[in-house]
Design a protein around this motif. Structure first.
Motif, PDB file in Angstrom:
ATOM      1  N   VAL A   1      37.919  55.068  43.724  1.00 37.09           N
ATOM      2  CA  VAL A   1      37.046  56.111  43.177  1.00 37.09           C
ATOM      3  C   VAL A   1      37.024  57.263  44.179  1.00 37.09           C
ATOM      4  O   VAL A   1      36.849  57.013  45.389  1.00 37.09           O
ATOM      5  N   PRO A   2      37.161  58.513  43.721  1.00 36.54           N
ATOM      6  CA  PRO A   2      37.011  59.632  44.659  1.00 36.54           C
ATOM      7  C   PRO A   2      35.631  59.587  45.303  1.00 36.54           C
ATOM      8  O   PRO A   2      34.637  59.298  44.621  1.00 36.54           O
ATOM      9  N   ALA A   3      35.561  59.820  46.599  1.00 38.13           N
ATOM     10  CA  ALA A   3      34.274  59.722  47.294  1.00 38.13           C
ATOM     11  C   ALA A   3      34.351  60.483  48.604  1.00 38.13           C
ATOM     12  O   ALA A   3      35.446  60.805  49.093  1.00 38.13           O
ATOM     13  N   ARG A   4      33.181  60.777  49.150  1.00 38.69           N
ATOM     14  CA  ARG A   4      33.082  61.271  50.518  1.00 38.69           C
ATOM     15  C   ARG A   4      32.825  60.067  51.415  1.00 38.69           C
ATOM     16  O   ARG A   4      32.008  59.219  51.027  1.00 38.69           O
ATOM     17  N   PRO A   5      33.378  59.924  52.585  1.00 36.80           N
ATOM     18  CA  PRO A   5      34.361  60.812  53.193  1.00 36.80           C
ATOM     19  C   PRO A   5      35.791  60.470  52.780  1.00 36.80           C
ATOM     20  O   PRO A   5      36.702  61.192  53.167  1.00 36.80           O
ATOM     21  N   ALA A   6      35.986  59.407  52.012  1.00 36.51           N
ATOM     22  CA  ALA A   6      37.337  58.972  51.646  1.00 36.51           C
ATOM     23  C   ALA A   6      37.233  58.184  50.345  1.00 36.51           C
ATOM     24  O   ALA A   6      36.158  57.657  50.016  1.00 36.51           O
ATOM     25  N   PRO A   7      38.324  58.064  49.586  1.00 36.92           N
ATOM     26  CA  PRO A   7      38.268  57.279  48.341  1.00 36.92           C
ATOM     27  C   PRO A   7      37.691  55.891  48.592  1.00 36.92           C
ATOM     28  O   PRO A   7      37.968  55.263  49.618  1.00 36.92           O
ATOM     29  N   PHE A   8      36.877  55.442  47.637  1.00 33.90           N
ATOM     30  CA  PHE A   8      36.203  54.148  47.752  1.00 33.90           C
ATOM     31  C   PHE A   8      36.996  53.135  46.940  1.00 33.90           C
ATOM     32  O   PHE A   8      37.246  53.323  45.764  1.00 33.90           O
ATOM     33  N   ARG A   9      37.418  52.073  47.607  1.00 36.02           N
ATOM     34  CA  ARG A   9      38.215  51.062  46.904  1.00 36.02           C
ATOM     35  C   ARG A   9      37.335  49.852  46.606  1.00 36.02           C
ATOM     36  O   ARG A   9      36.419  49.529  47.379  1.00 36.02           O
ATOM     37  N   PHE A  10      37.619  49.226  45.490  1.00 38.61           N
ATOM     38  CA  PHE A  10      36.838  48.027  45.136  1.00 38.61           C
ATOM     39  C   PHE A  10      37.623  47.165  44.166  1.00 38.61           C
ATOM     40  O   PHE A  10      38.505  47.636  43.462  1.00 38.61           O
ATOM     41  N   ARG A  11      37.287  45.895  44.172  1.00 37.43           N
ATOM     42  CA  ARG A  11      37.793  44.962  43.169  1.00 37.43           C
ATOM     43  C   ARG A  11      36.636  44.701  42.209  1.00 37.43           C
ATOM     44  O   ARG A  11      35.560  44.274  42.661  1.00 37.43           O
ATOM     45  N   PRO A  12      36.819  44.946  40.917  1.00 40.19           N
ATOM     46  CA  PRO A  12      35.686  44.802  39.990  1.00 40.19           C
ATOM     47  C   PRO A  12      34.988  43.449  40.096  1.00 40.19           C
ATOM     48  O   PRO A  12      33.766  43.372  39.999  1.00 40.19           O
ATOM     49  N   ARG A  13      35.727  42.398  40.347  1.00 36.90           N
ATOM     50  CA  ARG A  13      35.099  41.071  40.414  1.00 36.90           C
ATOM     51  C   ARG A  13      34.223  40.908  41.640  1.00 36.90           C
ATOM     52  O   ARG A  13      33.378  40.012  41.702  1.00 36.90           O
ATOM     53  N   ALA A  14      34.458  41.781  42.650  1.00 36.31           N
ATOM     54  CA  ALA A  14      33.681  41.695  43.894  1.00 36.31           C
ATOM     55  C   ALA A  14      32.785  42.912  44.070  1.00 36.31           C
ATOM     56  O   ALA A  14      32.370  43.236  45.185  1.00 36.31           O
ATOM     57  N   ALA A  15      32.490  43.590  42.951  1.00 40.44           N
ATOM     58  CA  ALA A  15      31.635  44.786  43.012  1.00 40.44           C
ATOM     59  C   ALA A  15      30.415  44.580  42.123  1.00 40.44           C
ATOM     60  O   ALA A  15      30.494  43.930  41.078  1.00 40.44           O
ATOM     61  N   ALA A  16      29.300  45.148  42.538  1.00 36.97           N
ATOM     62  CA  ALA A  16      28.063  45.064  41.756  1.00 36.97           C
ATOM     63  C   ALA A  16      27.434  46.449  41.677  1.00 36.97           C
ATOM     64  O   ALA A  16      27.619  47.280  42.570  1.00 36.97           O
ATOM     65  N   LEU A  17      26.695  46.658  40.598  1.00 41.53           N
ATOM     66  CA  LEU A  17      25.860  47.856  40.473  1.00 41.53           C
ATOM     67  C   LEU A  17      24.447  47.466  40.885  1.00 41.53           C
ATOM     68  O   LEU A  17      23.881  46.516  40.329  1.00 41.53           O
ATOM     69  N   LEU A  18      23.902  48.187  41.861  1.00 35.16           N
ATOM     70  CA  LEU A  18      22.548  47.913  42.347  1.00 35.16           C
ATOM     71  C   LEU A  18      21.661  49.093  41.943  1.00 35.16           C
ATOM     72  O   LEU A  18      21.897  50.225  42.372  1.00 35.16           O
ATOM     73  N   VAL A  19      20.659  48.809  41.111  1.00 32.08           N
ATOM     74  CA  VAL A  19      19.771  49.859  40.593  1.00 32.08           C
ATOM     75  C   VAL A  19      18.398  49.672  41.242  1.00 32.08           C
ATOM     76  O   VAL A  19      17.717  48.666  41.005  1.00 32.08           O
ATOM     77  N   ILE A  20      18.018  50.629  42.072  1.00 33.32           N
ATOM     78  CA  ILE A  20      16.861  50.462  42.950  1.00 33.32           C
ATOM     79  C   ILE A  20      15.605  51.152  42.394  1.00 33.32           C
ATOM     80  O   ILE A  20      15.579  52.375  42.197  1.00 33.32           O
ATOM     81  N   ASP A  21      14.585  50.367  42.119  1.00 34.32           N
ATOM     82  CA  ASP A  21      13.207  50.851  41.912  1.00 34.32           C
ATOM     83  C   ASP A  21      13.073  51.946  40.862  1.00 34.32           C
ATOM     84  O   ASP A  21      12.316  52.912  41.044  1.00 34.32           O
TER      85      ASP A  21
END
Ligand code: TIU
Length: 221
Positions: free
Chosen positions: A5-25
């Motif tokens: 994923v494009p990101a600052r400071p560098a592209p963010f890499r992830f494996r979907p099976r090892a990624a979670a969405l955290l929705v805070i408060d």
């Protein structure tokens, strides 16, 4: 499968099976008119802009089969888990546990403590009740993430410089990599929001990375 994923400071890499969405408060007491945040004199409009993009990334995460974890800040009705210093914070009439416009302020089970309807947790999605600002403090969040094999977190929620930043720093110290979604986090103070995102991504991503919901949604599609 590794995605980027494009990101600052560098592209963010992830494996979907090892990624979670955290929705805070994403709770009424912070986000809604007549809630605790507004009673404190804050402009909740700054926070409400996060609801639609967070809903969009939530839908994409669910469709892609990512783990989705929600947090709620709040205390036991007897306030036995609320440190005296936190209880004493703020003006009389606007302290934790006192009656507010949406029930007792930041007390579990009260109307204002609920997550806003648009972002309500889905069946089976873990909800972490947290007494502090950081979501790892005095919770089982780390166990939940490790037991699911999670190594990367997409972070949404409020407020940028308080519970989001505390949580991202706690996550970073525990070895989780965080991508903070700039359009899905907000502060009552736009300047603090901007500077917090800069701080997280500074020094080569000292605490994490900063991206957008649209880029995560595109990567998951
Ligand atoms: N969730 C969260 O950020 N709790 C706060 O108390 N935030 C404030 O900005 N006060």
């Amino acid at each position: 499968m590794e995605l980027h994923v494009p990101a600052r400071p560098a592209p963010f890499r992830f494996r979907p099976r090892a990624a979670a969405l955290l929705v805070i408060d994403m709770q009424g007491d912070f986000l809604l008119p007549g809630g605790f945040g507004e009673a404190l004199g804050n402009d909740v409009g700054e926070l409400q802009r996060t609801i639609a993009p967070t809903r969009a990334v939530l839908d994409a995460a669910r469709a892609a089969g990512l783990l989705v974890v929600h947090t709620r800040e709040g205390h036991r009705p007897d306030l036995s888990d609320c440190p005296p210093a936190k209880r004493a914070h703020g003006r009389s009439g606007l302290r934790i546990g006192e009656p507010g416009p949406r029930g007792r302020i930041l007390v579990r089970g009260e109307a204002g403590w609920d997550i806003v309807p648009e972002l309500a947790p889905g069946p089976g999605e873990p909800v972490i009740d947290k007494p502090g600002k950081g979501a790892f403090h005095a919770t089982d969040l780390e166990a939940v993430l490790r037991n699911h094999g999670i190594e990367a977190l997409f972070v949404a929620g409020v407020t940028t410089e308080v519970c989001v930043q505390s949580t991202v720093r706690e996550a970073n110290d525990r070895g989780f990599r965080c991508l903070v979604l700039a359009d899905c986090v907000a502060s009552y103070f736009p300047e603090y929001h901007r500077v917090t995102l800069d701080m997280i991504a500074a020094q080569g991503g000292i605490a994490g990375s900063v991206g957008t919901s649209a880029d995560v949604i595109a990567a998951l599609a």
